[in-house]
Design an enzyme around this catalytic site. Sequence first.
Site, PDB file in Angstrom:
ATOM      1  N   HIS A 184       0.819  -1.212   0.000  1.00  0.00           N
ATOM      2  CA  HIS A 184       0.000   0.000   0.000  1.00  0.00           C
ATOM      3  C   HIS A 184       0.854   1.263   0.000  1.00  0.00           C
ATOM      4  CE1 HIS A 184      -4.421  -0.843   0.990  1.00  0.00           C
ATOM      5  NE2 HIS A 184      -3.896  -2.006   0.636  1.00  0.00           N
ATOM      6  N   SER A 231      -5.486  -6.147  -9.695  1.00  0.00           N
ATOM      7  CA  SER A 231      -5.768  -4.963 -10.514  1.00  0.00           C
ATOM      8  C   SER A 231      -5.719  -3.664  -9.728  1.00  0.00           C
ATOM      9  CB  SER A 231      -7.128  -5.112 -11.201  1.00  0.00           C
ATOM     10  OG  SER A 231      -8.158  -5.291 -10.246  1.00  0.00           O
ATOM     11  N   GLU A 249      -6.114  -0.747  -6.304  1.00  0.00           N
ATOM     12  CA  GLU A 249      -7.111   0.171  -5.755  1.00  0.00           C
ATOM     13  C   GLU A 249      -6.691   1.611  -6.030  1.00  0.00           C
ATOM     14  OE1 GLU A 249      -5.362  -1.657  -3.211  1.00  0.00           O
ATOM     15  OE2 GLU A 249      -6.652  -3.430  -3.135  1.00  0.00           O
ATOM     16  N   ASN A 292      -4.239   3.538  -3.635  1.00  0.00           N
ATOM     17  CA  ASN A 292      -2.779   3.465  -3.716  1.00  0.00           C
ATOM     18  C   ASN A 292      -2.206   3.924  -5.044  1.00  0.00           C
ATOM     19  OD1 ASN A 292      -2.520   2.062  -1.099  1.00  0.00           O
ATOM     20  ND2 ASN A 292      -3.588   0.410  -2.177  1.00  0.00           N
ATOM     21  N   THR A 341     -10.324 -12.831  -1.292  1.00  0.00           N
ATOM     22  CA  THR A 341     -10.510 -12.360   0.080  1.00  0.00           C
ATOM     23  C   THR A 341     -11.882 -12.703   0.644  1.00  0.00           C
ATOM     24  OG1 THR A 341     -11.192 -10.185  -0.748  1.00  0.00           O
ATOM     25  CG2 THR A 341      -8.856 -10.475  -0.184  1.00  0.00           C
TER      26      THR A 341
END
Length: 321
Positions: free
Chosen positions: A38, A105, A107, A110, A191
Amino acid sequence: MAQFGYTMMTEQSGPRELVEDVVAAERAGFDFSVTSDHYFPWLDSQGHAPYAWSVLGAAAQATSAIRLMTYVTCPTTRYHPAVVAQKAATLQLLSEGRFRLGLGSGENLNEHVVGRGWPAAQVRLEMLEEAVEIITALFDGGYVSRRGTHFDVDNAKLWDLPETRVPIGIAVSGQRSCEIAGRLADLVIATEPEQELLTAFDRHGGGGKPRVGQLPVCYDTDRDAAVERAHDQFRWSVGGWKVNSELPNPAAFDQATEYVRPDDVARAIPCGDDVEQFVDAVRAYTEAGFTEIALVQIGGAHQRPFLSWAQDKLLPALREL
């Protein structure tokens, strides 16, 4: 038999603490570890975002047996795929074959920092597919040049290739990502304990390959304190992937979760010290077909009590699964 992992969550701990904690996780008996990648935390209350690849390099030297993995790196915006390939090959050498490259892919949270905007989901998957092809070609050795739809590579080559090829994992959330993962990945990442994702992965070529899930938990001998901490730092997780991939910063996640209640979080995340509640949450993944489940202990300052409890009580109970 399923294997159980520990998460170095860069959003909630500093770099030195992350390395010290994964060393303790190795001693506690966890089979593998995963590391988030991140630039921002999800919420300000988490308070951290060190560079994951530096942390992984230190972890590779500080540990000797626990496997390492990014969970996950986006190889399309902050990083060019040719650079991701170089980082992964180096990590594999440093860890002596213990590293796996988890890709996804990404977010907006970030990736927006480089100022290239945030493409639509379909375009992001096109970019991911092209990036994985470039990384795979570089892992094959030799020079790579290509002009693609999204990426150009000019006479690139990895000069330090490990003998043990870096396995590539791809995170999935829908049919298109399952098709890419089934065809191009060595393992699949998800997840949520959704069997449909694994079935689609198998249908596109993933049969027999490892499948790695992740489960947030919040251990504390005081359940109320655990619920409060989970709500404070992890309420963003109830928003779902389609929301979480689009929001641009921690303030947006704070606003989006304004009406999420502690009870809402407690229903989704095991909180407290009831071993059976934690085992039941993990069982949802094993029954869906996951072969590896990484646990995320919420709260950077609460890793050591969790690891001690996991060694004494949780891991023995999970091995019974």
